[in-house]
Design a protein around this motif. Structure first.
Motif, short mmCIF file in Angstrom:
data_model
loop_
_atom_site.label_atom_id
_atom_site.label_comp_id
_atom_site.label_asym_id
_atom_site.label_seq_id
_atom_site.Cartn_x
_atom_site.Cartn_y
_atom_site.Cartn_z
N UNK A 13 0.90 -1.41 0.39
CA UNK A 13 -0.03 -0.13 -0.03
C UNK A 13 0.88 1.35 0.25
N UNK A 14 0.32 2.54 -0.83
CA UNK A 14 1.12 3.69 -0.34
C UNK A 14 0.86 4.15 -0.06
N UNK A 24 6.93 11.55 4.11
CA UNK A 24 6.74 9.53 3.76
C UNK A 24 5.98 9.61 2.72
N UNK A 25 4.99 10.31 2.14
CA UNK A 25 4.35 10.57 1.13
C UNK A 25 4.46 10.22 0.11
N UNK A 26 3.73 9.25 -0.60
CA UNK A 26 4.23 8.21 -1.45
C UNK A 26 4.92 6.94 -1.42
N UNK A 52 -8.69 -0.57 7.20
CA UNK A 52 -7.50 0.17 5.92
C UNK A 52 -7.56 -0.43 4.83
N UNK A 53 -8.08 -1.28 4.49
CA UNK A 53 -8.56 -1.93 3.12
C UNK A 53 -9.99 -3.05 3.16
N UNK A 91 -8.77 1.20 -0.98
CA UNK A 91 -7.63 1.91 -0.01
C UNK A 91 -8.51 3.11 0.13
N UNK A 92 -8.71 2.38 2.02
CA UNK A 92 -9.04 3.53 2.82
C UNK A 92 -8.69 4.64 3.31
N UNK A 93 -6.89 4.34 3.98
CA UNK A 93 -5.55 5.05 4.86
C UNK A 93 -4.74 5.34 3.36
N UNK A 94 -4.49 5.00 2.18
CA UNK A 94 -3.47 5.47 1.80
C UNK A 94 -4.40 5.52 0.16
#
Length: 130
Positions: A13-14, A24-26, A52-53, A91-94
């Motif tokens: 996950x990104x 650290x984004x991305x 999260x997913x 991707x709820x948090x990514x």
């Protein structure tokens, strides 16, 4: 932390931008999260992957431990082999997610704490191919 396997690939996950953790984004990581009080690592993974997913998983054997000292403090990651049971990853948090073969993991830039786990997955894949 889940090392989520399906059909010879692992889920990664990104990270989204977060003002608490600039820089650290991305970057890519293995999904998972922080233990709640009185929660086992296995229950944590089931909860975190659902949050999260939007997926249901079965947690298997212990995969590895990483202790990392970074810009945002010390972290200890406990990774478990985890298996997809149901649900389509969302991707709820990514930013997004990807399924990658062990060889393809080298194409992604991971958080420093996750790199030893990437290397372990790749070593195991090479060993299994022999």
């Amino acid at each position: 932390m889940a090392i989520l396997f399906a059909e010879g690939k692992v889920l990664i996950a990104q990270r989204k931008a977060d003002p608490r953790y600039p820089g650290i984004a991305g970057l890519w990581e293995f999904p998972g999260g922080k233990l709640e009080p009185s929660e086992t690592p296995q229950l944590c993974l089931v909860r975190e992957l659902r949050e999260e997913l939007d997926i249901v998983v079965r947690v298997g054997d212990f995969f590895g431990r990483v202790r990392h000292h970074g810009d945002y403090g010390d972290v200890e990651l406990l990774a478990y082999r985890t298996y997809h049971q149901s649900g389509v990853p969302t991707p709820n948090v990514h930013q997004r997610y990807a399924w990658a073969t062990p060889e393809e993991l080298s194409r992604y830039t991971f958080l420093a704490a996750d790199v030893p786990l990437v290397q372990q997955i790749q070593r195991e894949a090479r060993h299994d191919a022999l």
